[in-house]
Structures are given as C-alpha cells and as structure tokens.
Scaffold this active site. Structure first.
Site, PDB file in Angstrom:
ATOM      1  NE  ARG A 108       3.807  -4.212  11.145  1.00 13.17           N
ATOM      2  CZ  ARG A 108       3.310  -3.791   9.983  1.00 13.17           C
ATOM      3  NH1 ARG A 108       3.937  -2.909   9.260  1.00 13.17           N
ATOM      4  NH2 ARG A 108       2.179  -4.269   9.517  1.00 13.17           N
ATOM      5  CG  ASP A 156       0.479   4.907   4.174  1.00 13.93           C
ATOM      6  OD1 ASP A 156      -0.323   3.977   3.998  1.00 13.93           O
ATOM      7  OD2 ASP A 156       1.703   4.728   4.317  1.00 13.93           O
ATOM      8  CD  GLU A 157      -0.458   2.744   8.389  1.00 13.27           C
ATOM      9  OE1 GLU A 157      -1.462   2.095   8.755  1.00 13.27           O
ATOM     10  OE2 GLU A 157       0.687   2.264   8.300  1.00 13.27           O
ATOM     11  CD  GLN A 182      -1.656  -3.271   8.986  1.00 14.55           C
ATOM     12  OE1 GLN A 182      -0.657  -2.830   9.522  1.00 14.55           O
ATOM     13  NE2 GLN A 182      -1.714  -3.480   7.687  1.00 14.55           N
ATOM     14  CE  LYS A 208      -2.162  -1.158   3.750  1.00 20.67           C
ATOM     15  NZ  LYS A 208      -1.500  -2.457   3.928  1.00 20.67           N
ATOM     16  CB  THR A 209       3.591   2.355   2.225  1.00 25.35           C
ATOM     17  OG1 THR A 209       2.749   2.204   3.368  1.00 25.35           O
ATOM     18  CG2 THR A 209       4.430   3.602   2.393  1.00 25.35           C
TER      19      THR A 209
HETATM   20  P1  ATP Z   1       1.589  -2.130   5.969  1.00 28.04           P
HETATM   21  O1  ATP Z   1       0.181  -2.597   5.925  1.00 28.04           O
HETATM   22  O2  ATP Z   1       2.375  -2.830   7.006  1.00 28.04           O
HETATM   23  O3  ATP Z   1       1.701  -0.639   6.007  1.00 28.04           O
HETATM   24  P2  ATP Z   1       2.029  -1.983   3.122  1.00 28.04           P
HETATM   25  O4  ATP Z   1       0.835  -2.589   2.506  1.00 28.04           O
HETATM   26  O5  ATP Z   1       2.110  -0.516   3.150  1.00 28.04           O
HETATM   27  O6  ATP Z   1       2.246  -2.597   4.575  1.00 28.04           O
HETATM   28  P3  ATP Z   1       4.616  -1.843   1.911  1.00 28.04           P
HETATM   29  O7  ATP Z   1       5.340  -1.417   3.121  1.00 28.04           O
HETATM   30  O8  ATP Z   1       4.328  -0.854   0.856  1.00 28.04           O
HETATM   31  O9  ATP Z   1       3.271  -2.578   2.362  1.00 28.04           O
HETATM   32  O10 ATP Z   1       5.341  -3.073   1.230  1.00 28.04           O
HETATM   33  C1  ATP Z   1       5.790  -4.182   2.007  1.00 28.04           C
HETATM   34  C2  ATP Z   1       7.104  -4.696   1.468  1.00 28.04           C
HETATM   35  O11 ATP Z   1       6.911  -5.332   0.222  1.00 28.04           O
HETATM   36  C3  ATP Z   1       8.104  -3.608   1.221  1.00 28.04           C
HETATM   37  O12 ATP Z   1       9.384  -4.092   1.538  1.00 28.04           O
HETATM   38  C4  ATP Z   1       7.970  -3.337  -0.259  1.00 28.04           C
HETATM   39  O13 ATP Z   1       9.146  -2.799  -0.800  1.00 28.04           O
HETATM   40  C5  ATP Z   1       7.694  -4.738  -0.796  1.00 28.04           C
HETATM   41  N1  ATP Z   1       6.896  -4.731  -2.049  1.00 28.04           N
HETATM   42  C6  ATP Z   1       5.691  -4.183  -2.241  1.00 28.04           C
HETATM   43  N2  ATP Z   1       5.246  -4.404  -3.494  1.00 28.04           N
HETATM   44  C7  ATP Z   1       6.200  -5.122  -4.123  1.00 28.04           C
HETATM   45  C8  ATP Z   1       6.351  -5.676  -5.457  1.00 28.04           C
HETATM   46  N3  ATP Z   1       5.409  -5.524  -6.380  1.00 28.04           N
HETATM   47  N4  ATP Z   1       7.476  -6.344  -5.696  1.00 28.04           N
HETATM   48  C9  ATP Z   1       8.429  -6.523  -4.776  1.00 28.04           C
HETATM   49  N5  ATP Z   1       8.353  -6.042  -3.530  1.00 28.04           N
HETATM   50  C10 ATP Z   1       7.255  -5.344  -3.186  1.00 28.04           C
HETATM   51 MG    MG Z   2       2.228   0.831   4.747  1.00 32.83          MG
END
Ligand code: ATP
Ligand code: MG
Length: 723
Positions: free
Chosen positions: A603, A220-221, A251, A35-36
């Site tokens: 995490r 975000d969030e 979350q 997402k981020t």
């Molecule tokens: P959270 O819910 O904990 O905030 P999130 O959904 O925001 O998580 P991110 O932090 O954006 O997730 O991504 C999680 C991990 O996966 C990061 O290390 C990111 O670089 C990696 N990632 C995300 N998308 C891809 C992709 N398409 N290919 C490879 N790595 C990815």
């Molecule tokens: Mg995130």
C-alpha cells in the site's frame, strides 16, 4: 476519434489489455501494476471506441468507495457523466437486481437488508423460540454456518447431513432462520448474492434480458470472489458474454469468508480461449518497498509466481520501530505523523494499518490527544451506533410493519410499559400463527392482555401508524427529523445526562443531515426512504461523517486492499497478532496472513514504517511477543531500525506493570547497569551509558564512546566491561 487520453498513460502490456478484442480476458498481475487502472481504461475504451452503451457495461469492485472512485475516473477519461453504468460491489449489484425484480425473486417490494448484528439477534431469538440450548451451539456458530452455506450457494435442502445429528440440527436451524426472514421480508448479506443468483438461474427470460444487456462484465480483485459470486458471474456471462477480470493471487485474503483464489484457474477452464495478460511493472512503490514485499511473498509455496519490478527510485529504507508497549507504539506513530504534517503533507496521504480492529482504540486516543483528525474505516461505524440503529428501526417499521427485528428493537424503547412477559406472549402468538410480531401484538392486545398492558401495546401501535401517516409525502430528511422526535428517542437520550447522551443526540442530528445530503440513484426504482435504509445497511462505515475533512486514514489491512498512500504505518507486527495466533499452526492460514502482509506493504508509495511492541494490552489481556516473523523475511538491507528518541521517559505509560515502574525509577537497574556508568567495549573503547531500554534479551543501552561516538548496543551481545 481521439483515443490519446485513454491510451497515452499506459504501458504496452496495459494497452494490449485495454484494447483486447471482445473475448474473455484475465489480467493477472502483482500489486500496484495498474490492474485497476486497466479496468477503468477498458471501460472508457469500450464506451468511447467500441461504441458500447454505458448501460451495456457491468463493473464489479470490492468496496463502495472503489466503485465511486472508478465511476469518477471513467467520467474523467470520457469527459462526460456515465449515469446508467452499473458499477458496484457484488452485494450492491445483487441488491439492485432484487429491488427491480422483487416479484420474481419472491420478496416483498419493501424487503429490508439486515446486517450482521441484526442477524445475530434474529438467531438468538430463534434459539429462544425453538428452545435451543446455548451450550450446544453458539449463535455466532450458526451465523457462520448459514452464511458459509449461502456463500457456497446451498439452501438447507441441498445439504447432506451424512447421518450426523449435530449437522442435522444446524440445517434445521438454517431452515427456520430462512422461514423467519422470508416472513419478515428480511435479507441478509449472503442472501443478497444467493437470491440474485437464483433469480437469474430460475428466470430464463430475465437471464436472457441481462445477458443481452451486459455483454461486457468487468471485475476487479477477482482473486477474492466466492463461489456464489463466481457462479452469478458465469451465469450472466453465458456463452456470449465477455468477462474481463483482473486480479492477483498473492492478494487473496478473504478465504476465511469463502473467497476462492482457484477461480483464476477455473475461469480459464470455463471460458476456453481466455486471453491472459500479465503486467509486471509496478508504478506505485519505491524499489525498496517493492523488493521488501517481493521478498516476503516469496516465502509462500502456493503461488502462480510472477516477476514485479520498478524503474522508480530506490527510496528510503523501511523504518522498523521496536516499541515498549502499545502506547509507546502509538506515541511513535503520532510523532512521525506530526513531522509529516509539519512538512506540509496532506494527512489523507497517510494511513495507519493494523491486523485487528481492536488495535485502533489506542491509536485513536493518541490522535485525539494530539488533535490530529482521523477517520476509521470499519470498526464502530456511524450507521452501526445504537441510537442510529434505533432511529432506523422506527423508519424501517414504518416502511414495513412485518420487520420483526426492528419491532423488537424499539417496541419498548423508549420505555413505554411493554414488559418482557408481553413480548414473550407476542412471540408465542407469532410462532403459533406464523405471523409477524406486529400482527401478533394487535391480536393479543385485543384478546389476551390485561388493561394496562393492552393500552401500552395499543399506544405503541398507534404511534407507529401516526408516524407513518404524518410523514407520508414528506421529504426524506423531514421524515427522519419527525421520526426521531415523535418516537421519543431525542427526549429519551436527553435524560441520559453527560456527554454520552449529548453525543447520541448529536448523532441523531447527523442522521437528519445524512438524509438531507442523500441523493437517490436515478437508476434505482424505489422510494427514497427504502433506498436510504438500504444505503444505511449496505454502506455502513463508508459514508462516515466528515468524509471531506483532510484526515489520517485508519483501517485494517483487509480494508486497505486496492488503496495506496505515500506514507504507511503497519502497527502491531508481532507473532501472535500478525500472523494471527490461530493461523500460525496452519500452513494455509499462515500463507494467507503472509498475503495480507504483502497487501499491507504494497500500500505504501514512498515511506513505510513497521512497528511492533514487546508488550501489548489487547482485549484486556497483556501479551508479550516476539517481532513478527514477516519482519525477518524482509532483507536487512531494506530496513533501518529506529532508535527511541527520549529513552528515560519511556516507561511512563506502564502504570499497570509494577516491574516497569521500578525500571522507570531507575533506568537500567534491572539490567545491572546504571545511567552514567563507565564501560569498555572491545572495539569502540571507553564510554559512558546515556540511556537504557527494554529488558531480557531485548535490553539495549546507548553509550557515548570517547572516540567512536554514540551507539546503541544490545546488552547481551555487547560484552561490555563495567568500570
Ligand atoms: P492493487 O493490486 O494494489 O490493486 P493495481 O494493480 O490495481 O494495484 P493500480 O492501483 O491500478 O494498481 O495502479 C497503481 C498505481 O500506479 C496508481 O497510482 C496508478 O495510477 C499508477 N499507474 C498504473 N499504471 C501506470 C502507468 N502506465 N504509468 C504511470 N502510472 C501508472
Ligand atoms: Mg487495484
């Protein structure tokens, strides 16, 4: 134009989100699904491909740290600096708007931000002035009341007391609190948001300006926005804005602070035609960790429900360690950390997470003894330390003489013969004349005080005036340096012999360094001093010293949101601590704790340790608890219990437990077995007891069987025959 860097590292669903047309978008997805990452790439896409100026973007993150990270990543993708991008927390962005439009917001230009401590002090003072009985209300209760009302967007006149005299009094305290803040130019955290909302709501011209400017709003969030944040966002978006929000209902962990996960539904109603994108692939964690997290959160009834999978490696089993007490827990964690570091890993890639701030102390002690550098997010932070707050109070008073909380903090610190009686007189005068303490001090010094007291007050006032004069035009760090010396603070702490005084002086020195390394934001339009003071209030904790050092990260699970680490320890997984005692009986509370657990587990990227202690001393009390119910919710195939390495030495730390002491003297004696004793097991045959641990239902023994080898057995199940 080459869009490869922006789209290449995304999967189809992510790409679809990043390249969506200019319409309201909601990305709803589980932990670690990117997402981020999508938000960062969306910003880059808008700037690079859609030609949106960085000034036309507003991005909201959950912490200042995340904001810095996001800016950095956008710049890396675009390969150019994006200085004028408004990116920050809701509080940070609200603050920026208020600084720019202080007149329209009805604030003095140099308004000061007060933190939670200042707020409590102010409320206590209010109680005294209004002769409110402490037994009727606790100051904290009033603080919560005020903040909660502000979070909902309500001023005192908007609250209906429904004929309840108790509530009526709370409302009136809220109103008096507001008066004092307004007079002193003081703004608390909740006020930042409320005032920024009112600023836009009540100024059509400004609202029009910002709506034209920020067409794209990235958040975000999103699941943790509260009512006033959401209202602000909605107002800013208007009919033509394009909000793009990402979040995860699983979350949502700040309900207790007014966050409303319902905004996810509300959003779709408020912005008809919202495009909803779901991301289902997790890129962060091993399959084991992800499956464990999925299994835990599946126990919550109120969920949108989603499917999260990974094609990553199975990974190692989650290690669960049942500690004897909190010191044993800390020893265990530190032992594993040592292994990790010895294998050439970065300390910064490991995190110790806990439910409550107070848990950090024992872990910190252990880390200090082991000589492992660490950093605590939250807890007693640099800018919250006494001496730092003292120095800041001087600086604040120089910037704004009407800042009553700073005035009170330092009027007699270092002691300069201004007694409680004199201060009381100032307070009464200020109350009667609706003026600040500074003005009151001037008035009573010339009219009411006797010679000695009047001299003391005059000396204080001319000291402040002199500081203001002498530091005028100096560089920020010289200003700070001048003030800590001229105020007498350095000399004052010098008298405090021993390490404590020394540390305080070192910290004051550190404040000068902080001022030195502080770079004012070109987008802010205020004096460097005002900006530095706001920074100190807003970023307490996040700009902690030694940020550059490779160190183990310690934080509560709440502050771990959005972050990821290859190695994670979750400590204190005990019923009563996590889930927290006050949530256990309340189904909503329990679900929120479970979401927090989900956040904690997710995490971890590669390796997760979970620890719990049979006995724990916390807040000066001894507790005996069962392992957290959340551990039992993790399927057993993902778990491997860790056996203590050196059993007989374990009770060493339990000097406060005489019973344990005797156990130490003779391990196993209270279980009716002794080391070296020969036993017979139905399946494993004959063996000898090597080790004993725990007590009661938890009692376990290690037996070296002649044919079956060494095994740990729970005594109450093993049915051993003593021979
Ligand atoms: P959270 O819910 O904990 O905030 P999130 O959904 O925001 O998580 P991110 O932090 O954006 O997730 O991504 C999680 C991990 O996966 C990061 O290390 C990111 O670089 C990696 N990632 C995300 N998308 C891809 C992709 N398409 N290919 C490879 N790595 C990815
Ligand atoms: Mg995130």
């Amino acid at each position: 134009m080459d869009v490869t860097p922006i789209l290449d590292s995304l999967n189809d669903a992510q790409r679809q989100a990043v390249t969506s047309p200019a319409e309201p978008t909601l990305v709803i997805a589980g932990a670690g699904s990117g997402k981020t990452r999508v938000l960062v790439h969306r910003a880059a896409w808008l700037i690079d491909v859609e030609g949106v100026s960085p000034q036309g973007l507003l991005a909201v993150t959950f912490t200042n740290k995340a904001a810095a990270e996001m800016r950095h990543r956008i710049e890396a993708l675009l390969n150019l600096p994006v200085q004028h991008l408004w990116i920050g927390t809701f509080h940070g962005l609200a603050h920026r708007m208020l600084r720019r439009h202080w007149r329209e917001a009805n604030l003095p230009q140099n308004f000061q931000i007060i933190d939670s401590d200042d707020q409590i002090r102010l409320i206590k003072r209010l109680f005294k002035n209004l002769e409110v009985d402490d037994s009727q209300f606790a100051p904290k209760e009033i603080q919560w009341f005020i903040n909660a009302e502000k979070d909902e967007g309500r001023r005192p006149q908007h609250i209906d007391d429904g004929g309840d005299p108790n509530l009526r009094q709370k409302i009136s305290l809220y109103a008096s609190y507001e008066e004092v803040c307004q007079r002193g130019g003081l703004v608390d955290f909740a006020e930042l948001l409320l005032r920024a909302h009112e600023l836009l709501r009540d100024n059509a011209e400004l609202l029009g300006h910002y709506r034209r400017r920020f067409k794209h709003l990235l958040v975000d969030e999103f699941q943790d926005t509260n009512a006033i944040q959401y209202a602000w966002l909605r107002l800013l978006a208007g009919a033509d804005g394009v909000p793009f929000v990402v979040g995860d209902d699983d979350q949502s962990i700040y309900r207790w602070r007014g966050a409303r996960v319902e905004h996810i539904h509300q959003f779709q109603r408020d912005f008809p035609g919202t495009r909803v994108v779901k991301l289902e692939q997790n890129y962060r964690s091993t399959a084991t960790i992800l499956n464990a997290a999925n299994a835990v959160i599946a126990n919550n009834a109120s969920r949108l429900g989603k499917n999260l999978w990974t094609d990553g490696a199975e990974g190692e089993a989650i290690r669960v360690y049942s500690a004897y007490n909190e010191r044993d827990e800390s020893d265990f964690v530190i032992g594993r950390l040592r292994d990790w570091i010895d294998h050439g890993n970065l300390r910064a890639d490991s995190a110790i997470l806990y439910r409550s701030n107070a848990q950090s102390r024992v872990l910190e002690e252990g880390l200090i003894n082991a000589g492992i550098p660490y950093r605590v997010y939250g807890g007693l932070r640099f800018f919250e330390r006494m001496e730092i707050k003292d120095a800041l109070a001087y600086l604040r008073l120089i910037a704004n003489r009407d800042d009553d909380s700073s005035f009170e903090r330092i009027v007699n610190k270092p002691t300069r013969g201004i007694g409680a009686r004199t201060i009381d007189m100032m307070r009464s005068y200020a109350r009667a004349n609706a003026c600040s303490l500074w003005r009151a001090a001037g008035a009573i010094a010339s009219d009411d005080l006797n010679g000695r007291a009047a001299n003391a007050v005059n000396a204080f006032m001319s000291l402040i005036e002199r500081m203001a004069r002498e530091t005028d035009g100096l560089e920020l760090q010289d200003k700070v340096d001048h003030v800590i010396h001229l105020s007498g603070l350095v000399d004052f702490f010098k008298k405090d012999k021993g390490e404590k005084g020394e540390t305080r002086i070192e910290n004051l020195g550190e404040l000068v360094s902080a001022a030195k390394s502080f770079t004012p934001d070109p987008a802010e339009e205020m004096s460097p001093l005002d900006e530095f003071l706001s920074h100190a209030a807003l970023e307490a904790g996040e700009g902690q010293a030694d940020a550059w050092e490779d160190c183990v990260q310690l934080m509560t699970m709440h502050s771990a949101k959005g972050l990821e680490f290859p190695l994670v320890f979750i400590c204190g997984m005990e019923d009563g601590l996590f889930p927290h005692q006050r949530s256990i009986a309340d189904p909503n509370g329990l679900e929120e704790e479970r979401r927090l657990c989900y956040v904690g587990i997710t995490r971890a990227k590669e390796m997760l340790y979970i620890t719990h202690a049979e006995q724990r001393r916390l807040h000066g009390m001894d507790n005996f608890s069962q392992p957290s119910r959340f551990i039992a919710e993790i399927p057993v195939e993902h778990i491997e219990e860790v056996r203590p390495r050196v059993q007989v030495t374990r009770p060493m730390h339990t000097s406060y437990s005489p019973r344990r002491k005797s156990a130490a003297a003779s391990p196993g004696s209270e279980m009716g077995v002794r080391l070296g004793q020969r036993v017979r097991h139905k399946k494993f045959g004959d063996g000898v007891i090597l080790n004993c641990e725990g007590q009661g239902a938890h009692a376990r023994v290690e037996v070296n069987f002649e044919t079956a080898g060494t095994k740990w057995l729970v005594l109450s199940y093993a049915n051993l025959d003593l021979m």
